[in-house]
Write an enzyme that holds these catalytic residues in place. Structure first.
Site, PDB file in Angstrom:
ATOM      1  N   SER A 241      88.460  78.595  61.803  1.00 51.45           N
ATOM      2  CA  SER A 241      88.720  78.150  63.181  1.00 51.45           C
ATOM      3  C   SER A 241      89.161  76.693  63.206  1.00 51.45           C
ATOM      4  O   SER A 241      90.073  76.313  63.967  1.00 51.45           O
ATOM      5  CB  SER A 241      87.494  78.356  64.073  1.00 51.45           C
ATOM      6  OG  SER A 241      86.343  77.795  63.485  1.00 51.45           O
ATOM      7  N   HIS A 271      84.243  85.568  60.007  1.00 56.98           N
ATOM      8  CA  HIS A 271      83.954  84.210  60.505  1.00 56.98           C
ATOM      9  C   HIS A 271      82.991  84.329  61.687  1.00 56.98           C
ATOM     10  O   HIS A 271      81.920  84.907  61.551  1.00 56.98           O
ATOM     11  CB  HIS A 271      85.305  83.553  60.838  1.00 56.98           C
ATOM     12  CG  HIS A 271      85.250  82.081  61.117  1.00 56.98           C
ATOM     13  ND1 HIS A 271      84.202  81.274  60.772  1.00 56.98           N
ATOM     14  CD2 HIS A 271      86.158  81.246  61.733  1.00 56.98           C
ATOM     15  CE1 HIS A 271      84.447  80.025  61.148  1.00 56.98           C
ATOM     16  NE2 HIS A 271      85.624  79.984  61.737  1.00 56.98           N
ATOM     17  N   HIS A 318      78.813  82.795  51.895  1.00 62.28           N
ATOM     18  CA  HIS A 318      79.609  81.708  52.456  1.00 62.28           C
ATOM     19  C   HIS A 318      80.636  81.243  51.444  1.00 62.28           C
ATOM     20  O   HIS A 318      80.384  81.275  50.235  1.00 62.28           O
ATOM     21  CB  HIS A 318      78.726  80.523  52.872  1.00 62.28           C
ATOM     22  CG  HIS A 318      79.387  79.628  53.862  1.00 62.28           C
ATOM     23  ND1 HIS A 318      80.192  78.575  53.485  1.00 62.28           N
ATOM     24  CD2 HIS A 318      79.415  79.657  55.225  1.00 62.28           C
ATOM     25  CE1 HIS A 318      80.661  77.993  54.574  1.00 62.28           C
ATOM     26  NE2 HIS A 318      80.210  78.622  55.638  1.00 62.28           N
ATOM     27  N   ARG A 327      71.775  75.513  59.138  1.00 66.47           N
ATOM     28  CA  ARG A 327      71.868  75.977  60.533  1.00 66.47           C
ATOM     29  C   ARG A 327      70.987  77.214  60.730  1.00 66.47           C
ATOM     30  O   ARG A 327      70.428  77.425  61.805  1.00 66.47           O
ATOM     31  CB  ARG A 327      73.332  76.273  60.889  1.00 66.47           C
ATOM     32  CG  ARG A 327      74.240  75.061  60.712  1.00 66.47           C
ATOM     33  CD  ARG A 327      75.707  75.427  60.851  1.00 66.47           C
ATOM     34  NE  ARG A 327      76.123  76.407  59.862  1.00 66.47           N
ATOM     35  CZ  ARG A 327      77.330  76.982  59.818  1.00 66.47           C
ATOM     36  NH1 ARG A 327      78.234  76.681  60.750  1.00 66.47           N
ATOM     37  NH2 ARG A 327      77.644  77.851  58.885  1.00 66.47           N
ATOM     38  N   ASP A 373      75.046  82.747  61.148  1.00 70.30           N
ATOM     39  CA  ASP A 373      75.111  83.932  62.010  1.00 70.30           C
ATOM     40  C   ASP A 373      73.946  84.895  61.797  1.00 70.30           C
ATOM     41  O   ASP A 373      73.721  85.785  62.618  1.00 70.30           O
ATOM     42  CB  ASP A 373      76.434  84.664  61.773  1.00 70.30           C
ATOM     43  CG  ASP A 373      77.619  83.760  62.063  1.00 70.30           C
ATOM     44  OD1 ASP A 373      77.606  83.105  63.119  1.00 70.30           O
ATOM     45  OD2 ASP A 373      78.549  83.696  61.237  1.00 70.30           O
TER      46      ASP A 373
END
Ligand code: CMX
Length: 442
Positions: A241, A271, A318, A327, A373
């Site tokens: 992105s 993504h 990843h 995160r 995620d």
């Protein structure tokens, strides 16, 4: 000129001069070499871009202007109850490299409120789409529709000097960030609540107001939105992105067109869409197992059946990270602090115990650990935001903070059109033949 814009301009002029000196002296120095497997392999790891707002270390994870997520949680001004950092502060930090004061963040909140009126035609464009259009499609359509308001485009048409490109890009950035929560909330309410829209509450901060417009008044959910909007904001420049926004921006497409492209990249399942895929995968697993409290053994069997079906385990792996994503850890910390005994959160943690070992055993997965995620959906479900295919829009609103601050920098530093070189496999074969010939000749 407002204080943030002035600060940005001063910093940008100083850095532009510094870069010019660096390039004069060291411009021909090699910083990387490219292997054939990288040429075929999605350009992994090739240093080919400058991104000032954040940096990703494979082991330590993301650093925003040098600050880790736990450091940001301490350093940035927080919401009214003093618990979670306000995304306004992170935007300020990414743009000018300084932790803002409480007053500066309050100013930014007010500035975004002032700029937050969404052009009326955006809603008409959205209303013309079937309500079951994927929310990410609606999001990118709305961003493109708002392009009619681009300051950059208007000023470029009037004849804008390259030295001033940064100025209307800053204006577009501020306007877009101010408006996106309303746009996203509008998409949510039209898609899932029959268009029962909620007007903004201008007494709230940016993320608090976003939660309110979505229809969530719970203070903990507002804190979750503050944290969510901070941790998803930026992940250096090479992710799809960010890179797409950067690439489109390098053609001098304005912030709206650049961001719409970046958001289309975020909408891919490898993504940002992985956040909807994770929670769907978890609920499918619970359905298949007939329980909300599966054992680790049951989870392992389900993971293996997903892999045997030729599918990836969403939320794991990843392209850069080689340790659990900070995160993910930040969201786990949030759950430990705010949420006790939630079945789905417990499942996410059990999956975390089980999946890395299985992926490691495959012998090909470079990073078996959870990414951002893997956790976000469980937190949203806990507070009642259960419309999975909206999740990537939340990611997108946050990611806008990073990619557009970076676009301001790209304009201010006068970065050129991005245009890497491609080759054909015929070229590769000829190249290899020449290499072999050179070896034979000795
Ligand atoms: N489950 C199963 N297999 C996986 C895997 C996973 N979670 N992650 C990687 N692999 C596989 C790859 O598909 C690849 O297999 P093939 O060689 O058969 O094609 C192999 O392991 C090597 O891949 P890699 O070098 O470890 O990973 P990449 O850099 O190519 O891809 C990513 C990274 C994120 C696309 C991949 O790990 C993946 O598909 N993960 C699941 C989707 C996901 O969670 N995406 C979100 C990422 C974070 C974000 O952008 O939001």
């Amino acid at each position: 000129m407002d204080l943030l814009k002035q600060k940005f301009n001063e910093k940008a002029i100083a850095l532009r001069n510094e870069i010019s000196d660096i390039l004069k002296e060291y411009g021909d120095l090699k910083v990387d070499e490219v292997k054939l497997k990288q040429v075929y392999g999605g350009a992994r790891g090739i240093k080919s871009m400058v991104w000032e707002t954040s940096e990703l270390d494979p082991i330590k994870g993301i650093r925003f202007r040098g600050y880790s997520i736990p450091e940001l949680r301490d350093a940035l001004p927080k919401g009214k109850d003093g618990k979670e950092p306000r995304p306004e502060g992170l935007f300020w930090l990414m743009l000018v490299g300084e932790i803002p004061t409480e007053d500066e963040v309050d100013w930014l909140t007010q500035e975004w409120i002032k700029r937050s009126k969404v052009p009326e035609h955006t809603f008409k464009v959205l209303d013309s789409l079937p309500p079951n259009t994927h929310p990410m499609t609606q999001f990118t359509v709305a961003i493109s529709a708002m392009q009619s308001e681009s300051c950059f485009s208007q000023r470029y048409d009037e004849g804008l000097s390259k030295a001033d490109f940064w100025d209307p890009t800053y204006e577009d950035t501020m306007n877009l960030i101010a408006r996106l929560p309303r746009v996203a909330a509008y998409i949510y309410r039209r898609s899932f609540f029959n268009g029962d829209h909620i007007q903004p509450d201008t007494s709230l901060d940016w993320a608090g107001n976003f939660a309110h417009m979505l229809g969530f008044e719970n203070d903990d959910f507002k804190n979750l939105m503050r944290l969510y909007m901070v941790i998803h904001a930026d992940h250096e420049g090479g992710n799809a992105s960010a890179h797409t926004t950067h690439l489109i921006g390098s053609t001098l497409s304005d912030a709206y067109l650049s961001l719409a492209g970046g958001m289309n990249a975020l909408a891919g399942p490898l993504h940002g869409l992985a956040n909807q895929e994770v929670i769907r995968w978890i609920f499918n697993m619970l359905d298949a197992l007939g329980t909300t409290k599966p054992t680790k053994e049951e989870i392992a069997n389900y993971v293996n059946s997903t892999l045997e079906a030729g599918q990836v385990i969403p939320g794991y792996g990843h392209a850069v990270l080689r340790e659990p994503d900070p995160r993910f850890i930040a969201q786990k910390r949030f759950a430990e602090e705010y949420i006790k005994g939630d079945d789905i959160v417990e499942v996410v943690w059990k999956v975390f115990d089980v999946v890395p070992g299985i992926l490691q055993e495959l012998g090909k997965v470079k990073n078996p650990w959870p990414n951002v995620d893997a956790h976000s959906g469980a937190l949203l479900v806990h507070y009642g935001l259960k419309e999975f295919n909206f999740y990537t829009v939340l990611f997108g609103v946050s990611r806008t903070l990073g990619v557009l601050s970076a676009l301001c920098w790209a304009r201010a530093l006068g970065f050129p059109l991005e245009r890497p070189k491609s080759v054909t496999t015929t070229w590769v074969k000829q190249f290899l033949a020449k290499q072999k010939e050179a070896i034979v000749k000795g």
